[in-house]
Design an enzyme around this catalytic site. Sequence first.
Site, PDB file in Angstrom:
ATOM      1  N   HIS A   1       0.812  -1.215   0.000  1.00 24.26           N
ATOM      2  CA  HIS A   1       0.000   0.000   0.000  1.00 24.26           C
ATOM      3  C   HIS A   1       0.848   1.269   0.000  1.00 24.26           C
ATOM      4  O   HIS A   1       0.452   2.282  -0.576  1.00 24.26           O
ATOM      5  CB  HIS A   1      -0.922   0.015   1.219  1.00 24.26           C
TER       6      HIS A   1
ATOM      7  N   ASN B   1      10.938 -27.231   1.217  1.00 23.67           N
ATOM      8  CA  ASN B   1      10.334 -26.616   0.035  1.00 23.67           C
ATOM      9  C   ASN B   1      11.379 -26.683  -1.069  1.00 23.67           C
ATOM     10  O   ASN B   1      12.428 -26.048  -0.966  1.00 23.67           O
ATOM     11  CB  ASN B   1       9.953 -25.160   0.295  1.00 23.67           C
TER      12      ASN B   1
ATOM     13  N   TYR C   1      12.295 -26.640  -5.330  1.00 28.37           N
ATOM     14  CA  TYR C   1      11.856 -26.288  -6.675  1.00 28.37           C
ATOM     15  C   TYR C   1      12.904 -26.553  -7.747  1.00 28.37           C
ATOM     16  O   TYR C   1      12.585 -27.023  -8.825  1.00 28.37           O
ATOM     17  CB  TYR C   1      11.464 -24.802  -6.723  1.00 28.37           C
TER      18      TYR C   1
ATOM     19  N   GLU D   1       6.586 -28.082   0.026  1.00 27.21           N
ATOM     20  CA  GLU D   1       6.254 -27.373  -1.216  1.00 27.21           C
ATOM     21  C   GLU D   1       7.072 -27.958  -2.345  1.00 27.21           C
ATOM     22  O   GLU D   1       8.241 -28.293  -2.162  1.00 27.21           O
ATOM     23  CB  GLU D   1       6.573 -25.869  -1.136  1.00 27.21           C
TER      24      GLU D   1
END
Length: 506
Positions: free
Chosen positions: A59, A328, A330, A398
Site C-alpha cells: 500500500h 520446500n 523447486y 512445497e
Amino acid sequence: MKMLVVIGLFVVGCSASSIRQQRRFPDDFLFGTATASYQIEGAWDSDGKGENIWDHMTHTNPTVIKDQSNGDVAADSYNNYKRDVEMMRELGLDAYRFSLSWARILPNGFTNKINKAGVDFYNNYIDEMLEYGITPMITLYHWDLPQKLQDLGGFLNPLFPQWFEDYSRVVYELFGDRVKYWITFNEPREVCYQGYDWFTMAPILNATGIGAYLCAKHLVLAHARSYYLYKNEFAGDDGICGITYAVTWQGPLTDSEEDEFAAELLRQADWGLYSEPIFSEEGGFPKELKALVDKKSAEQGYPRSRMPEFTQEEIEFVKGSSDFFGINHYTAVLVSATEYLEEHPVPSMYDDINIGTFRPEEWIPSASSWLKQAPDSLLNVLLHIKNKYNNPAIFITENGWSTTLEDGLEDDDRVNYYRAALENALDALDAGVDLKGYMAWSLMDNFEWMQGYTERFGLYEVDFEDPARTRTPRKSAFVYKEILRTRVIDHDYEPDSMTMTIDEGH
C-alpha cells in the site's frame, strides 16, 4: 556366453521398466497441497484483522510489485473457503498445508486482543476439512508479520522469540485439539535474508551483512520456544511440530575440492544457518560459515563478528527441537569457487561466501526466472539431508512449477515436472529416506509475492478478473488426482475430460 549376456541385459531392462511402472507410494504417505495466508485469503482489513508487513509495503510502496498489485483480495479464500475444501475433495487430498495470518488472530501482534472473527474463520476452515477427512497442516508463520511488531524491530528485536511463543500459545490453545501437524516457520532464508538483509521481500530492510544473521538467531530461538511449548503442553501422543526450509539443490560445478567447498558454503548460508542449530549434533551456526564471517568482520573493522553468538545454554536448548525436516524444493544451481562470480555489497552474506552459480541452458525454464527443471534435484536434496542429519523424518512441504496466464489449462510442463519430482520421491523412499509426505505448491493461483499475479503456480487456475474468483482445474490437477487415487505414477495417463468431480469413496 554371448547369448547369456544378452539375455541378462534383456531381463534387467524389462525388470527396471516393470519396477518403475509398479512402484507405489505407501498407503500412509501424506499427499496434499499447500498455500499461504497472504497469498490467498484477501479480506486484508475485514472483521478486525490488523495490518501486516505485506499490507503495509504494497500500500505504501506499490511499485516494488511487478504488476503493482497486492493481496487485498487475492483468491478471496476468506469468503471462498468452502470452495477451497471442495477442491481438496475433488483432488482426493490426504492433507492440506496452509498458514495462519498472525494479524487476523492478533491484530496488533500481541495477545491482549484476540480477534474473534479471525478465530471463527480458521475454526470453520479446519472443521470443514475435518468433516471430509482432510488432515490440516498449519504453518504458524509464512512471512506476514503484524506491522505493529515490525515497527518495534520485528525479527531483529531480541524480544521476538517471546512474542512468537505468546502467539503460538494462543494458536495451540485455539486449534491444537484438532490440528496435529504444525510448522513454525516457512523458509527462514526468505524471511531473514530477503526481508532483512536485502530488498526482495517485505519489510525490505536492506540491512546487508547484519540483518540476516541477527534475524537467524532470533528466528531459531523463537522456533525452539514454540516447539517446546507445543510438545510439553499441547502435543499429546500424536502431535508433531517442525520447521520448513527452502532447499535448492546446490551441487559443485566441477568435482574439484574448491567447488565442493563453495557449494557447501552456499548451503550453509541459504539454509544451514537455520538447520544446523536444530538438526546437527554440535548445534549452533555452521562452523565454516561462522569462521568466514568472523574473519571478514575483523578485516572490515568491526569490533566483533557480524554473526551473533549463541550461548552454550541456547545451543543445547535449540538442538533437537524439531520432529521433522520440512523441505520446500523447486530447482537447482551449480556452484563454483572461481566461475560466474558476481559483485555483492560489502558487507553482505553473499560477499562473505563469494561464490558463483550457474544454471545450464538445457534445463527447462518456467515462467519464473529462478526456476528451471533440473535433473534429479529433489532426489539429490533428499539424499543429502538423509546423510547429513542421520535420516530425519522429512515432509516435502512445497514443490511446484510456474506458468503464465497465457499458458492456460493445458499445463504439460507442470505435469512433466510433478511426475519427475514424484519419481525422485519414490527413488528416495527406495533409498531408505524417511519421507512422510508431499505437498504440491499450489492448490490454486495466488499472489506470488514480488511478482504479483504474473506467475501462476496453481493446480487450479483462478480468474482474478472475476469478483467470484472462479477456480478451474488445470490438466495437472487431473494428473495429480490420479496419482493420489492409485498411489502410482502412470506417465501415459491422460484425463478423459477436464471436468472435475468428487470421488465420494475417498
